[in-house]
Every structure is written in structure tokens, then in C-alpha cells.
Scaffold this motif. Structure first.
Motif, PDB file in Angstrom:
ATOM      1  N   LEU A 252       0.827  -1.209   0.000  1.00  0.00           N
ATOM      2  CA  LEU A 252       0.000   0.000   0.000  1.00  0.00           C
ATOM      3  C   LEU A 252       0.861   1.258   0.000  1.00  0.00           C
ATOM      4  N   VAL A 253       1.929   1.244   0.774  1.00  0.00           N
ATOM      5  CA  VAL A 253       2.804   2.415   0.855  1.00  0.00           C
ATOM      6  C   VAL A 253       3.534   2.639  -0.467  1.00  0.00           C
ATOM      7  N   ARG A 254       4.057   1.569  -1.047  1.00  0.00           N
ATOM      8  CA  ARG A 254       4.833   1.695  -2.280  1.00  0.00           C
ATOM      9  C   ARG A 254       3.958   2.019  -3.495  1.00  0.00           C
ATOM     10  N   ASN A 255       2.680   1.676  -3.419  1.00  0.00           N
ATOM     11  CA  ASN A 255       1.778   1.895  -4.557  1.00  0.00           C
ATOM     12  C   ASN A 255       0.575   2.734  -4.124  1.00  0.00           C
ATOM     13  N   ARG A 256       0.829   3.753  -3.314  1.00  0.00           N
ATOM     14  CA  ARG A 256      -0.267   4.505  -2.701  1.00  0.00           C
ATOM     15  C   ARG A 256      -1.140   5.227  -3.734  1.00  0.00           C
ATOM     16  N   ARG A 257      -0.545   5.738  -4.802  1.00  0.00           N
ATOM     17  CA  ARG A 257      -1.363   6.431  -5.804  1.00  0.00           C
ATOM     18  C   ARG A 257      -2.350   5.472  -6.458  1.00  0.00           C
ATOM     19  N   TYR A 258      -1.851   4.307  -6.817  1.00  0.00           N
ATOM     20  CA  TYR A 258      -2.721   3.312  -7.447  1.00  0.00           C
ATOM     21  C   TYR A 258      -3.801   2.858  -6.470  1.00  0.00           C
ATOM     22  N   CYS A 259      -3.419   2.616  -5.223  1.00  0.00           N
ATOM     23  CA  CYS A 259      -4.375   2.127  -4.225  1.00  0.00           C
ATOM     24  C   CYS A 259      -5.431   3.179  -3.915  1.00  0.00           C
ATOM     25  N   ILE A 260      -5.022   4.451  -3.850  1.00  0.00           N
ATOM     26  CA  ILE A 260      -5.989   5.523  -3.602  1.00  0.00           C
ATOM     27  C   ILE A 260      -6.971   5.630  -4.763  1.00  0.00           C
ATOM     28  N   SER A 261      -6.462   5.523  -5.984  1.00  0.00           N
ATOM     29  CA  SER A 261      -7.350   5.599  -7.149  1.00  0.00           C
ATOM     30  C   SER A 261      -8.327   4.428  -7.165  1.00  0.00           C
ATOM     31  N   CYS A 262      -7.856   3.235  -6.775  1.00  0.00           N
ATOM     32  CA  CYS A 262      -8.754   2.073  -6.696  1.00  0.00           C
ATOM     33  C   CYS A 262      -9.824   2.295  -5.631  1.00  0.00           C
ATOM     34  N   PHE A 263      -9.415   2.875  -4.498  1.00  0.00           N
ATOM     35  CA  PHE A 263     -10.363   3.132  -3.410  1.00  0.00           C
ATOM     36  C   PHE A 263     -11.429   4.133  -3.853  1.00  0.00           C
ATOM     37  N   LEU A 264     -11.000   5.208  -4.510  1.00  0.00           N
ATOM     38  CA  LEU A 264     -11.952   6.215  -4.981  1.00  0.00           C
ATOM     39  C   LEU A 264     -12.893   5.634  -6.032  1.00  0.00           C
ATOM     40  N   PHE A 265     -12.343   4.781  -6.892  1.00  0.00           N
ATOM     41  CA  PHE A 265     -13.165   4.132  -7.911  1.00  0.00           C
ATOM     42  C   PHE A 265     -14.221   3.242  -7.260  1.00  0.00           C
ATOM     43  N   ALA A 266     -13.809   2.493  -6.227  1.00  0.00           N
ATOM     44  CA  ALA A 266     -14.745   1.625  -5.513  1.00  0.00           C
ATOM     45  C   ALA A 266     -15.820   2.450  -4.803  1.00  0.00           C
ATOM     46  N   MET A 267     -15.411   3.576  -4.217  1.00  0.00           N
ATOM     47  CA  MET A 267     -16.379   4.450  -3.555  1.00  0.00           C
ATOM     48  C   MET A 267     -17.381   5.015  -4.555  1.00  0.00           C
ATOM     49  N   LEU A 268     -16.899   5.358  -5.744  1.00  0.00           N
ATOM     50  CA  LEU A 268     -17.788   5.882  -6.784  1.00  0.00           C
ATOM     51  C   LEU A 268     -18.813   4.833  -7.203  1.00  0.00           C
ATOM     52  N   LEU A 269     -18.357   3.588  -7.356  1.00  0.00           N
ATOM     53  CA  LEU A 269     -19.283   2.508  -7.701  1.00  0.00           C
ATOM     54  C   LEU A 269     -20.310   2.295  -6.594  1.00  0.00           C
ATOM     55  N   THR A 270     -19.843   2.344  -5.349  1.00  0.00           N
ATOM     56  CA  THR A 270     -20.751   2.161  -4.213  1.00  0.00           C
ATOM     57  C   THR A 270     -21.793   3.271  -4.162  1.00  0.00           C
ATOM     58  N   LEU A 271     -21.338   4.506  -4.382  1.00  0.00           N
ATOM     59  CA  LEU A 271     -22.265   5.639  -4.380  1.00  0.00           C
ATOM     60  C   LEU A 271     -23.298   5.508  -5.500  1.00  0.00           C
ATOM     61  N   GLY A 272     -22.829   5.083  -6.676  1.00  0.00           N
ATOM     62  CA  GLY A 272     -23.747   4.891  -7.797  1.00  0.00           C
ATOM     63  C   GLY A 272     -24.790   3.834  -7.498  1.00  0.00           C
ATOM     64  N   ALA A 273     -24.348   2.729  -6.895  1.00  0.00           N
ATOM     65  CA  ALA A 273     -25.285   1.660  -6.536  1.00  0.00           C
ATOM     66  C   ALA A 273     -26.288   2.143  -5.491  1.00  0.00           C
TER      67      ALA A 273
END
Length: 285
Positions: A252-273
């Protein structure tokens, strides 16, 4: 073009079985790099000498500090001996398509020559199967692809997860037993980061992310299927889970940008649902 198999192992009996399986491929790999403890060297040389009519170059290395170090040493040795493709094989894996090495080479040439694409990773599918190595050694298991409905369902769900878990359809967690790296990807992205603990979990997606970020692509082959056996005993160890947690946090630390983008993407899907569900409730009222 040469393909090398990297096979780290600390189980001599298992390694001997896997060697016979690997050389039965048609054709076998051009290079096999074996990374084993010091005590295996003499016995392993005796086994290799008894393999008749095998046009394979064997390289034997020793390792002391776990799987990440072993893989890195194997990759360096393979490239130094002219390998263009490096398959990170494992000693608890069976290949279900005997012609897979030819298929990998053909697709690699097709994408690099005809389509002018920069290939970093070639991978396939794996069928997971639990096994107790003490009670049921590998050679006593049925090596044919299981066709029962439960296995098909598990494999289907597993592959769906891998396909949708990354952006642009690229999985961040490729089945390790099918992970084939190109020489170009290693030269562009480097080796596995050796800060990961000895099980090496999460070191693979860490390297995969670096390869993809450098502009190389990953391709999945339909005919690339392996059966990967999993020992259930290691999951009972508290130390295993602590090392696994360490590797996950490091990833998570070494790939924080990718992990944050995945988290935001998941949150967006959850909000849409959530919005869709609310609208359905209002519509019914």
C-alpha cells in the motif's frame, strides 16, 4: 528466442517430481533455473544427470533469504544466459497444456513483430486446488483438468475477480504460477523489491504495477492454464499472517497512488449503486 523457467524450492521430493513434469512439455523450456538450499545441490545434480535426451540448460543456484531473493537471483541468471522470456514457475504447479511454451513464444512474436506492441507480461489462468503434501503427495493426484461444477464455478469467480480488479481490464494480481515476464520488462522496471517478507506475497503486484506504469502491456492467453496446489497448513500460522500483513502494508505504501485511485473508484461505484437503490425505493412508493 529462449524461455527460462525459474523454480525456487525447499522441498527436494517435490522438486524431483516437478522436473519430470517440466521436461515432459513439448517442447520443454530452453533454460531451467533451480534455486535450492545448499544441501540439495549434490542430490539435484544426480537427478539432472539421469534425465536422458533433454535439450535443456539447467542452472542451479542457492538461496538463503526467501522467495523474493530466490526469484531475483533466478531472473538475473536467466537473462545472463540469453533468456527473452522468464516464467516464474512454482514447485506445486502442473501445466495442463503440454504445448504452452510454443504458444507463449508465438503470441509474443505476434504482438511484438506484427502489432508492434511492447509486451511486459504474459499470463494465463490457474485452477486452485488444496492439498496436504504429507498425506497426499503430488504424484498421486489426478493431473487431468477437473470438470465438476464446483471447480468450474470457483475458477469462473476467480477469473472474473482478476479481470475487473484493475483499470482497463488489467488485473493487478495476476496468477503467479502463470506469470511470464519479458526481458524488456525487467530491464525497464527492475527486479522484485526485497523488502517484502519471505512468502513474497504482494511483491508480484508491486512489480506488475511498475511494469505497467512503464508503458508495457500484459496479455492473457486462453490456452495458458495451470493447476496450482495450495497447502492449507501454512494458513494456521500466526507468523504467516503477520508477514502477510507486513507485505500488504508495504504494498500500500509503495503503490499509494494506485491504491488511492482504486479506493476512490470503488467508492464511486458504491455511491452509484446506493443512488440506484434509493431511486428504486422511491419508484416503488
Amino acid at each position: 528466442m529462449k524461455l527460462a523457467m525459474i523454480i525456487p524450492s525447499v522441498r527436494f521430493y517435490q522438486l524431483r517430481l516437478i522436473l519430470n513434469h517440466v521436461i515432459s512439455l513439448k517442447p520443454p523450456p530452453d533454460i531451467v533455473v533451480l534455486i535450492v538450499p545448499d544441501k540439495f545441490i549434490r542430490k539435484l545434480n544426480n537427478v539432472i544427470q539421469k534425465l536422458d535426451n533433454v535439450d535443456v540448460k539447467f542452472i542451479i543456484l542457492t538461496q538463503q533469504r526467501g522467495l523474493v531473493e530466490a526469484r531475483n537471483k533466478g531472473i538475473v541468471a536467466a537473462i545472463n544466459h540469453g533468456a527473452d522470456l522468464i516464467w516464474l514457475f512454482e514447485d506445486d504447479t502442473l501445466v495442463l497444456n503440454k504445448n504452452i511454451i510454443n504458444i507463449i513464444k508465438v503470441y509474443y512474436l505476434k504482438y511484438t513483430k506484427e502489432k508492434n506492441r511492447r509486451i511486459g507480461i504474459i499470463f494465463g489462468y490457474q485452477e486452485l486446488k488444496p492439498v496436504d503434501y504429507i498425506e497426499r503427495p503430488l504424484q498421486y493426484l489426478n493431473t487431468e483438468l477437473t470438470r465438476n461444477s464446483s471447480t468450474r464455478l470457483i475458477s469462473l469467480l476467480h477469473n472474473i475477480f482478476l479481470n475487473i480488479h484493475g483499470f482497463n481490464g488489467l488485473p493487478y494480481l495476476i496468477p503467479v504460477a502463470t506469470l511470464v515476464l519479458t526481458k524488456e520488462s525487467i530491464q525497464a522496471s527492475g527486479l522484485f523489491y526485497e523488502g517484502f517478507k519471505k512468502e513474497a506475497e504482494w511483491s508480484e503486484p508491486d512489480l506488475i504495477n511498475r511494469i505497467l506504469n512503464n508503458g508495457l502491456i500484459a496479455i492473457r492467453l486462453k490456452n495458458f492454464i495451470v493447476r496450482h496446489y495450495i497447502s492449507s497448513t501454512k494458513y494456521k500460522s500466526i507468523g504467516f499472517w503477520l508477514r502477510r500483513l507486513h507485505n500488504f502494508l508495504l504494498y500500500l505504501v509503495r503503490n499509494r497512488r494506485y491504491c488511492i485511485s482504486c479506493f476512490l473508484f470503488a467508492m464511486l461505484l458504491t455511491l452509484g449503486a446506493y443512488i440506484i437503490i434509493l431511486r428504486q425505493i422511491k419508484f416503488r412508493k
